[in-house]
Structures are given as structure tokens and as C-alpha cells.
Scaffold this motif. Structure first.
Motif, PDB file in Angstrom:
ATOM      1  N   MET A   1       0.283  18.098 -32.278  1.00  0.00           N
ATOM      2  CA  MET A   1      -0.607  16.992 -32.610  1.00  0.00           C
ATOM      3  C   MET A   1      -0.893  16.184 -31.356  1.00  0.00           C
ATOM      4  O   MET A   1       0.014  15.804 -30.616  1.00  0.00           O
ATOM      5  N   LEU A   2      -2.173  15.938 -31.084  1.00  0.00           N
ATOM      6  CA  LEU A   2      -2.580  15.164 -29.922  1.00  0.00           C
ATOM      7  C   LEU A   2      -2.371  13.688 -30.191  1.00  0.00           C
ATOM      8  O   LEU A   2      -2.892  13.124 -31.131  1.00  0.00           O
ATOM      9  N   LEU A   3      -1.573  13.048 -29.353  1.00  0.00           N
ATOM     10  CA  LEU A   3      -1.335  11.626 -29.493  1.00  0.00           C
ATOM     11  C   LEU A   3      -2.059  10.899 -28.382  1.00  0.00           C
ATOM     12  O   LEU A   3      -2.266  11.422 -27.300  1.00  0.00           O
ATOM     13  N   VAL A   4      -2.448   9.656 -28.657  1.00  0.00           N
ATOM     14  CA  VAL A   4      -3.165   8.886 -27.654  1.00  0.00           C
ATOM     15  C   VAL A   4      -2.238   8.583 -26.483  1.00  0.00           C
ATOM     16  O   VAL A   4      -1.084   8.223 -26.640  1.00  0.00           O
ATOM     17  N   SER A   5      -2.768   8.800 -25.303  1.00  0.00           N
ATOM     18  CA  SER A   5      -1.965   8.613 -24.095  1.00  0.00           C
ATOM     19  C   SER A   5      -2.121   7.194 -23.579  1.00  0.00           C
ATOM     20  O   SER A   5      -2.855   6.923 -22.643  1.00  0.00           O
ATOM     21  N   ILE A   6      -1.434   6.277 -24.227  1.00  0.00           N
ATOM     22  CA  ILE A   6      -1.447   4.873 -23.825  1.00  0.00           C
ATOM     23  C   ILE A   6      -0.052   4.503 -23.329  1.00  0.00           C
ATOM     24  O   ILE A   6       0.941   4.745 -24.009  1.00  0.00           O
ATOM     25  N   LEU A   7       0.011   3.939 -22.149  1.00  0.00           N
ATOM     26  CA  LEU A   7       1.264   3.403 -21.662  1.00  0.00           C
ATOM     27  C   LEU A   7       1.358   1.960 -22.131  1.00  0.00           C
ATOM     28  O   LEU A   7       0.549   1.121 -21.756  1.00  0.00           O
ATOM     29  N   ILE A   8       2.329   1.679 -22.961  1.00  0.00           N
ATOM     30  CA  ILE A   8       2.455   0.344 -23.521  1.00  0.00           C
ATOM     31  C   ILE A   8       3.260  -0.526 -22.566  1.00  0.00           C
ATOM     32  O   ILE A   8       4.435  -0.281 -22.326  1.00  0.00           O
ATOM     33  N   ASP A   9       2.604  -1.515 -22.014  1.00  0.00           N
ATOM     34  CA  ASP A   9       3.238  -2.440 -21.081  1.00  0.00           C
ATOM     35  C   ASP A   9       3.632  -3.695 -21.836  1.00  0.00           C
ATOM     36  O   ASP A   9       2.818  -4.575 -22.084  1.00  0.00           O
ATOM     37  N   GLU A  10       4.897  -3.775 -22.217  1.00  0.00           N
ATOM     38  CA  GLU A  10       5.352  -4.899 -23.020  1.00  0.00           C
ATOM     39  C   GLU A  10       5.407  -6.192 -22.210  1.00  0.00           C
ATOM     40  O   GLU A  10       5.587  -7.269 -22.771  1.00  0.00           O
ATOM     41  N   THR A  11       5.242  -6.104 -20.879  1.00  0.00           N
ATOM     42  CA  THR A  11       5.216  -7.329 -20.088  1.00  0.00           C
ATOM     43  C   THR A  11       3.869  -8.025 -20.226  1.00  0.00           C
ATOM     44  O   THR A  11       3.748  -9.207 -19.921  1.00  0.00           O
ATOM     45  N   MET A  12       2.837  -7.294 -20.671  1.00  0.00           N
ATOM     46  CA  MET A  12       1.519  -7.883 -20.831  1.00  0.00           C
ATOM     47  C   MET A  12       1.374  -8.536 -22.206  1.00  0.00           C
ATOM     48  O   MET A  12       0.696  -9.543 -22.350  1.00  0.00           O
ATOM     49  N   THR A  13       1.965  -7.957 -23.204  1.00  0.00           N
ATOM     50  CA  THR A  13       1.919  -8.520 -24.559  1.00  0.00           C
ATOM     51  C   THR A  13       3.341  -8.713 -25.047  1.00  0.00           C
ATOM     52  O   THR A  13       4.092  -7.752 -25.196  1.00  0.00           O
ATOM     53  N   ASN A  14       3.696  -9.945 -25.293  1.00  0.00           N
ATOM     54  CA  ASN A  14       5.036 -10.245 -25.805  1.00  0.00           C
ATOM     55  C   ASN A  14       4.983 -10.159 -27.326  1.00  0.00           C
ATOM     56  O   ASN A  14       4.757 -11.157 -28.024  1.00  0.00           O
ATOM     57  N   TRP A  15       5.175  -8.970 -27.839  1.00  0.00           N
ATOM     58  CA  TRP A  15       5.046  -8.726 -29.270  1.00  0.00           C
ATOM     59  C   TRP A  15       6.056  -9.528 -30.083  1.00  0.00           C
ATOM     60  O   TRP A  15       5.812  -9.846 -31.244  1.00  0.00           O
ATOM     61  N   SER A  16       7.182  -9.857 -29.478  1.00  0.00           N
ATOM     62  CA  SER A  16       8.215 -10.591 -30.216  1.00  0.00           C
ATOM     63  C   SER A  16       7.758 -11.994 -30.601  1.00  0.00           C
ATOM     64  O   SER A  16       8.322 -12.610 -31.512  1.00  0.00           O
ATOM     65  N   LYS A  17       6.734 -12.495 -29.920  1.00  0.00           N
ATOM     66  CA  LYS A  17       6.207 -13.824 -30.232  1.00  0.00           C
ATOM     67  C   LYS A  17       5.025 -13.770 -31.192  1.00  0.00           C
ATOM     68  O   LYS A  17       4.461 -14.808 -31.537  1.00  0.00           O
ATOM     69  N   LEU A  18       4.650 -12.563 -31.595  1.00  0.00           N
ATOM     70  CA  LEU A  18       3.504 -12.386 -32.480  1.00  0.00           C
ATOM     71  C   LEU A  18       3.960 -11.952 -33.864  1.00  0.00           C
ATOM     72  O   LEU A  18       5.048 -11.408 -34.043  1.00  0.00           O
ATOM     73  N   GLN A  19       3.077 -12.191 -34.830  1.00  0.00           N
ATOM     74  CA  GLN A  19       3.386 -11.869 -36.224  1.00  0.00           C
ATOM     75  C   GLN A  19       2.344 -10.935 -36.808  1.00  0.00           C
ATOM     76  O   GLN A  19       1.166 -11.000 -36.466  1.00  0.00           O
ATOM     77  N   HIS A  20       2.803 -10.063 -37.706  1.00  0.00           N
ATOM     78  CA  HIS A  20       1.874  -9.289 -38.526  1.00  0.00           C
ATOM     79  C   HIS A  20       2.224  -9.528 -39.995  1.00  0.00           C
ATOM     80  O   HIS A  20       2.976 -10.461 -40.312  1.00  0.00           O
ATOM     81  N   ALA A  21       1.679  -8.724 -40.880  1.00  0.00           N
ATOM     82  CA  ALA A  21       1.836  -8.986 -42.317  1.00  0.00           C
ATOM     83  C   ALA A  21       3.283  -9.002 -42.784  1.00  0.00           C
ATOM     84  O   ALA A  21       3.620  -9.659 -43.771  1.00  0.00           O
ATOM     85  N   TYR A  22       4.163  -8.273 -42.071  1.00  0.00           N
ATOM     86  CA  TYR A  22       5.542  -8.146 -42.519  1.00  0.00           C
ATOM     87  C   TYR A  22       6.536  -8.878 -41.632  1.00  0.00           C
ATOM     88  O   TYR A  22       7.740  -8.652 -41.731  1.00  0.00           O
ATOM     89  N   GLY A  23       6.003  -9.737 -40.742  1.00  0.00           N
ATOM     90  CA  GLY A  23       6.915 -10.493 -39.894  1.00  0.00           C
ATOM     91  C   GLY A  23       6.689 -10.239 -38.423  1.00  0.00           C
ATOM     92  O   GLY A  23       5.550 -10.122 -37.958  1.00  0.00           O
TER      93      GLY A  23
END
Length: 253
Positions: free
Chosen positions: A1-23
Motif C-alpha cells: 500500500m502506497l503511503l503518503v511520504s510526509i515527514l512530520i516535524d513535531e517541532t513545527m506543530t505542537n500537537w500536545s497543545k491542540l485539541q480534536h473531537a476526542y481530546g
């Protein structure tokens, strides 16, 4: 299965400070790193349910947009519909929980819109995918009506309201015909259905002309035939007065 080749740079987006529908959004990098061109892959339900749950967006929703653009750019037209549709839903949603700031992502939204518009010229999409793609184009432009409701053309029925008497209408446009009814016509075939009358192509407004042009250019003959009915006129089954189909659909909101 072809997966999108994105390097996720967690220094650019601090996901721990963001919320989605489940927390907390700390789990989003895993889903974003596993985006698949297969629209049936469960990753899409997981992602959609978090960042655009039942049409509501959150502080973690807009930061997902660059990942959707990166994915869509890498994939063939048929695989772009899902990421572009999710992007459009995030951009156009009127239901916000928490801080939802699109401004930092304006260039990304412009890129998504360009790609969606370019993809409308693709030959071979199903009519359903093509309709969802058209909706994404309009959603990314900020069209609050068709950017949220055009997808109903794929199912063949819009909800409407008579602009004269206010009665609720069921407006059929598509594979089941072009008509208006005031009751459930699917389970009760004896319900009276009054025909809709299409607008002449030369008389379509700018939005309708664009949709018709996109459909014609992509050899989406059915969609091209349906568009003039969505922007046509009908007669209310209750008060017998004429109404503009687009205005009746808009009156529901």
C-alpha cells in the motif's frame, strides 16, 4: 500500500497543545503519517472523525491542511478526492469548538484550491467523486451554500423549503429524476412529485456556469445535465407558487 511520504516535524506543530473531537491531538501525527490513497482505508475515518467530527472543527483541524495538500499533490486524481474533500470540510465548517484559526494557512488553502480546480479536468472520475470534488472547490473558496450542500447531488435529493409558504420540500435532482415533493417519495411511491424546470445554460449564474463548464470539460455528461435543474425553478406542491430551486435549498439553513 502506497503511503503518503510526509515527514512530520513535531517541532513545527505542537500537537500536545491542540485539541480534536476526542481530546488531545497528540495522536494525529500517527494518522497523518499513514495517509493512504485508498479512500476505503480506515485511516480516513479515524482522521475525519477527529478533525471534522459531524462537521465540527477544532484547534487541531486547520494544522492538518498542509498534510492533506502534500498527500493530494503526490497522488493521482482519483485519490485526491478524499483529502481535498476533508480540506474543504475543514475550511467551510461553521461549527467551531475552541480556537480554529485559518489565517496562518491561507497559502495552503490557495494551493488546495488550485489543485482541486485542476483536478476537475480529470477524465474518468465517478460522478459521485466528481460532485464531491466540485464541492471541495467551492468550499475552499468559502461558498457557504454549495461548499456544504452540493454533495447531495450525488444522492439525488436536496432538502429545501418553499420561499413562499415555508413548507419543507424534498428536491430530487439526479439519477431519480428532477422533481419536488413535500413528503417522503422513496418509501411512498404514490406521493405527488411536481417536475422541476431547468435554467437555460446561457442564463445560469456564475457559480452554476462554472459547475456546468467543469462537468462538460471532464465528460461528466450526467452532472452537466443535472446542474441546470439545481439552479432551475419548481412549483410548490402546497401553495402552487414558483420557487427558485437554489433559493429553496438555501432557505433550509
Amino acid at each position: 500500500m502506497l503511503l503518503v511520504s510526509i515527514l512530520i516535524d513535531e517541532t513545527m506543530t505542537n500537537w500536545s497543545k491542540l485539541q480534536h473531537a476526542y481530546g488531545s491531538a497528540v495522536d494525529l501525527p500517527a494518522f497523518l503519517g499513514a495517509l493512504s490513497p485508498n479512500a476505503e482505508d480506515p485511516v480516513w475515518d479515524e482522521l475525519w472523525g477527529r478533525v471534522c467530527h459531524q462537521g465540527t472543527v477544532y484547534s487541531a483541524s486547520a494544522p492538518v491542511l498542509p498534510y492533506l495538500l502534500s498527500a493530494a499533490r503526490e497522488w493521482p486524481p482519483v485519490a485526491r478526492v478524499t483529502p481535498l474533500s476533508l480540506a474543504g470540510a475543514i475550511v467551510i465548517s461553521p461549527n467551531v469548538s475552541g480556537n480554529h484559526d485559518l489565517q496562518p494557512h491561507r497559502s495552503t488553502i490557495e494551493g488546495l484550491h488550485r489543485l482541486a480546480t485542476e483536478t476537475t479536468a480529470s477524465i474518468g472520475l465517478s460522478s459521485t467523486d466528481f460532485i464531491y470534488l466540485l464541492q471541495a472547490v467551492l468550499a475552499l473558496e468559502g461558498d457557504l451554500l454549495w461548499g456544504q450542500h452540493l454533495h447531495r447531488l450525488a444522492s439525488g435529493e436536496f432538502e429545501g423549503k418553499c420561499t413562499s409558504c415555508g413548507i419543507e420540500l424534498l428536491v430530487g435532482v439526479g439519477r431519480y429524476g428532477s422533481f419536488v415533493a413535500s413528503e417522503d417519495w422513496v418509501n411512498n411511491r404514490t406521493v405527488a412529485r411536481r417536475p422541476l424546470h431547468p435554467r437555460e445554460v446561457k442564463d445560469l449564474d456564475e457559480t452554476a456556469r462554472r459547475l456546468h463548464t467543469y462537468a462538460f470539460a471532464a465528460s461528466q455528461e450526467e452532472v452537466a445535465q443535472w446542474v441546470p435543474y439545481v439552479f432551475g425553478v419548481g412549483t410548490c406542491p402546497a401553495c402552487r407558487k414558483y420557487f427558485e430551486v437554489a433559493e429553496a435549498i438555501a432557505a433550509v439553513d
